[in-house]
Design a protein around this motif. Structure first.
Motif, mmCIF file in Angstrom:
data_model
loop_
_atom_site.group_PDB
_atom_site.id
_atom_site.type_symbol
_atom_site.label_atom_id
_atom_site.label_comp_id
_atom_site.label_asym_id
_atom_site.label_seq_id
_atom_site.Cartn_x
_atom_site.Cartn_y
_atom_site.Cartn_z
ATOM 1 N N GLU A 157 0.849 -1.349 -0.199
ATOM 2 C CA GLU A 157 0.085 -0.009 -0.081
ATOM 3 C C GLU A 157 0.653 1.120 -0.013
ATOM 4 O O GLU A 157 0.490 2.120 -0.891
ATOM 5 C CB GLU A 157 -0.779 0.008 1.215
ATOM 6 C CG GLU A 157 -2.200 -0.926 1.004
ATOM 7 C CD GLU A 157 -3.126 -0.961 2.198
ATOM 8 O OE1 GLU A 157 -3.960 -1.530 2.533
ATOM 9 O OE2 GLU A 157 -2.467 -0.227 3.336
ATOM 10 N N TYR A 158 1.898 1.222 0.856
ATOM 11 C CA TYR A 158 2.799 2.324 1.103
ATOM 12 C C TYR A 158 3.769 2.735 -0.442
ATOM 13 O O TYR A 158 3.483 3.627 -0.866
ATOM 14 C CB TYR A 158 3.872 2.377 2.199
ATOM 15 C CG TYR A 158 4.734 3.317 2.251
ATOM 16 C CD1 TYR A 158 4.408 4.629 2.816
ATOM 17 C CD2 TYR A 158 5.965 3.067 1.895
ATOM 18 C CE1 TYR A 158 5.404 5.607 2.799
ATOM 19 C CE2 TYR A 158 7.073 4.324 1.890
ATOM 20 C CZ TYR A 158 6.518 5.623 2.456
ATOM 21 O OH TYR A 158 7.379 6.665 2.640
ATOM 22 N N GLN A 160 2.811 1.704 -3.255
ATOM 23 C CA GLN A 160 1.651 1.901 -4.302
ATOM 24 C C GLN A 160 1.538 3.458 -4.173
ATOM 25 O O GLN A 160 1.638 4.389 -5.238
ATOM 26 C CB GLN A 160 0.428 1.222 -4.347
ATOM 27 C CG GLN A 160 -0.380 1.463 -5.184
ATOM 28 C CD GLN A 160 -1.649 0.512 -5.114
ATOM 29 O OE1 GLN A 160 -2.341 0.633 -3.972
ATOM 30 N NE2 GLN A 160 -1.901 -0.234 -6.198
ATOM 31 N N SER A 161 1.311 3.970 -2.827
ATOM 32 C CA SER A 161 0.999 5.398 -2.686
ATOM 33 C C SER A 161 2.114 6.470 -2.963
ATOM 34 O O SER A 161 2.080 7.575 -3.496
ATOM 35 C CB SER A 161 1.004 5.819 -1.190
ATOM 36 O OG SER A 161 1.994 5.753 -0.422
ATOM 37 N N ARG A 162 3.445 5.850 -3.370
ATOM 38 C CA ARG A 162 4.681 6.306 -4.049
ATOM 39 C C ARG A 162 5.031 6.394 -5.293
ATOM 40 O O ARG A 162 5.791 6.744 -5.929
ATOM 41 C CB ARG A 162 5.729 6.110 -3.178
ATOM 42 C CG ARG A 162 5.736 6.581 -1.590
ATOM 43 C CD ARG A 162 7.308 6.409 -0.949
ATOM 44 N NE ARG A 162 8.152 6.843 -1.654
ATOM 45 C CZ ARG A 162 9.462 6.862 -1.090
ATOM 46 N NH1 ARG A 162 9.740 6.767 0.291
ATOM 47 N NH2 ARG A 162 10.371 7.432 -1.783
#
Length: 386
Positions: A157-158, A160-162
């Motif tokens: 998730e992290y 992907q957010s970046r």
């Protein structure tokens, strides 16, 4: 007059020391790695287990009955773990169990505890203890640490957010590393992640530069390392020695002052998922866990002063949660019926613990989601929430 004064003083003393629990104690078995290579996790876990049992008893116990903790040492060995479990169940006649410390020892006792129908809340990292099919039935096994699948999902998730889409994997060849690898590979597609390299090492290896050079050649945007213990610090040092500018993400077992000590300045800039213990002051005031986490920290550091010998780490709350979950179930159904205890554990909903907010079910014997983990980055030796 003297008799009345003595009686008054006795009553006052009793009220100050908490309720007197005269009922038959409820025996809970606790088997952790108190010696061997995993003792650095198992020993403070035992201290926390004793701390939470004392707190529960001071608060009135389980419907007036005190908890009694019966402790055994697994010696960090799967076969010794099985012997310890047998002693606690067959000789000590415990109502339920908490522990052990590592995934391999958890798997060693899983079939036996299923056969004996013993409600058990494990404090191990890996998922196989609460997975069925080829891993065997898990009807009687629960666990308080996040599932590896949840930790992997939080990492992805992290990333992907970046906007990260390419990662290289470096995983240990033990049970914990293999469990992480299986989820890292199977979940990657859901987050648009391509795995550019997949390298392994033995937990006892002292140099991983060969694997890191191979990973570098595939041009990943992040390196993900999945291991626990000193090996993680060695990987960080190897990354620094090679002059790699690729960010390094460790797993959820690494946020620990020991990692900072072993890795030194090579820890700076590394990332990892963590329980909220490691950045409690940075949590927002409306976080449902903040009050519980801060109370745990107060007891651990100020009241019991465990911090002096065993600096608090991401593992520190696992025994607290395991015993609290059992206590909640025992308050509802009592200690006499193992099936009722198991079913009460399965019906836990919205229980706020140190490691997260637990909502269990017949299928999910952990009950934590990705919101139970934060991503932290080491900056000048401090954990900074991202």
């Amino acid at each position: 007059m003297k008799k009345q004064l003595v009686a008054f003083l006795l009553i006052a003393l009793i009220s100050l020391s908490g309720p007197v629990l005269a009922a038959e104690p409820i025996k809970i078995g606790a088997f952790f790695a108190l010696s061997g290579p995993a003792a650095f996790i198992g020993t403070p876990t035992k201290l926390v287990a004793e701390m939470v049992v004392e707190k529960i008893n001071k608060d009135g116990g389980i419907n007036g009955s005190p908890l009694e903790l019966v402790v055994a040492d697994t010696e960090s060995d799967p076969q010794k773990a099985l012997l310890a479990a047998r002693r606690l169940v067959e000789r000590e006649k415990v109502t339920a169990l908490v522990g052990p410390t590592r995934t391999d020892t958890g798997m060693a006792v899983k079939a036996y505890l299923h056969q004996r129908r013993v409600p058990t809340v494990m404090t191990v990292g890996g998922d196989p203890v609460i997975m069925g099919d080829r891993f065997g039935p898990f009807d009687w096994i629960f666990k308080s640490p996040q599932r590896s699948s949840v930790a992997v999902s939080r990492v992805y998730e992290y990333l992907q957010s970046r906007g990260v889409t390419r990662v290289g994997l470096l995983t240990a060849s033990d049970g914990f590393g293999k469990d992480g690898l299986s989820w890292l590979t199977s979940l990657a597609g859901e987050y648009g992640i391509t795995i550019t390299a997949n390298e392994q090492f033995a937990p006892t290896d002292t140099d991983m530069t060969t694997q890191l050079v191979k990973i570098r050649a595939t041009d990943p945007e992040f390196i993900i390392c999945w291991t626990i213990g000193p090996a993680a610090a060695l990987v960080s040092k190897n990354v620094q020695q090679l002059g790699l500018t690729i960010p390094l993400m460790h797993c959820h077992g690494i946020p620990d002052p020991k990692y900072l000590e072993l890795a030194g300045d090579a820890a700076d800039g590394t990332y990892m998922p963590s329980t909220k213990l490691m950045a409690a002051e940075q949590l927002s005031d409306d976080d449902p866990q903040k009050a519980v986490v801060m109370e745990f920290i107060r007891l651990y550091k100020d009241v019991y002063q465990f911090e002096r010998q065993y600096p608090m780490n991401t593992h520190s709350g696992y025994a607290w949660d395991a015993i609290m979950l059992l206590a909640e179930a025992l308050r509802k159904v009592g200690p006499d019926d193992p099936v009722a205890i198991r079913d009460a554990l399965r019906q836990t909903s919205g229980f706020v613990g140190v490691s997260g907010v637990f909502t269990l079910s017949e299928e999910d014997h952990n009950g934590l989601d990705t919101d139970s983990l934060i991503i932290v980055k080491v900056e000048q030796g401090e954990w900074v929430m991202q």
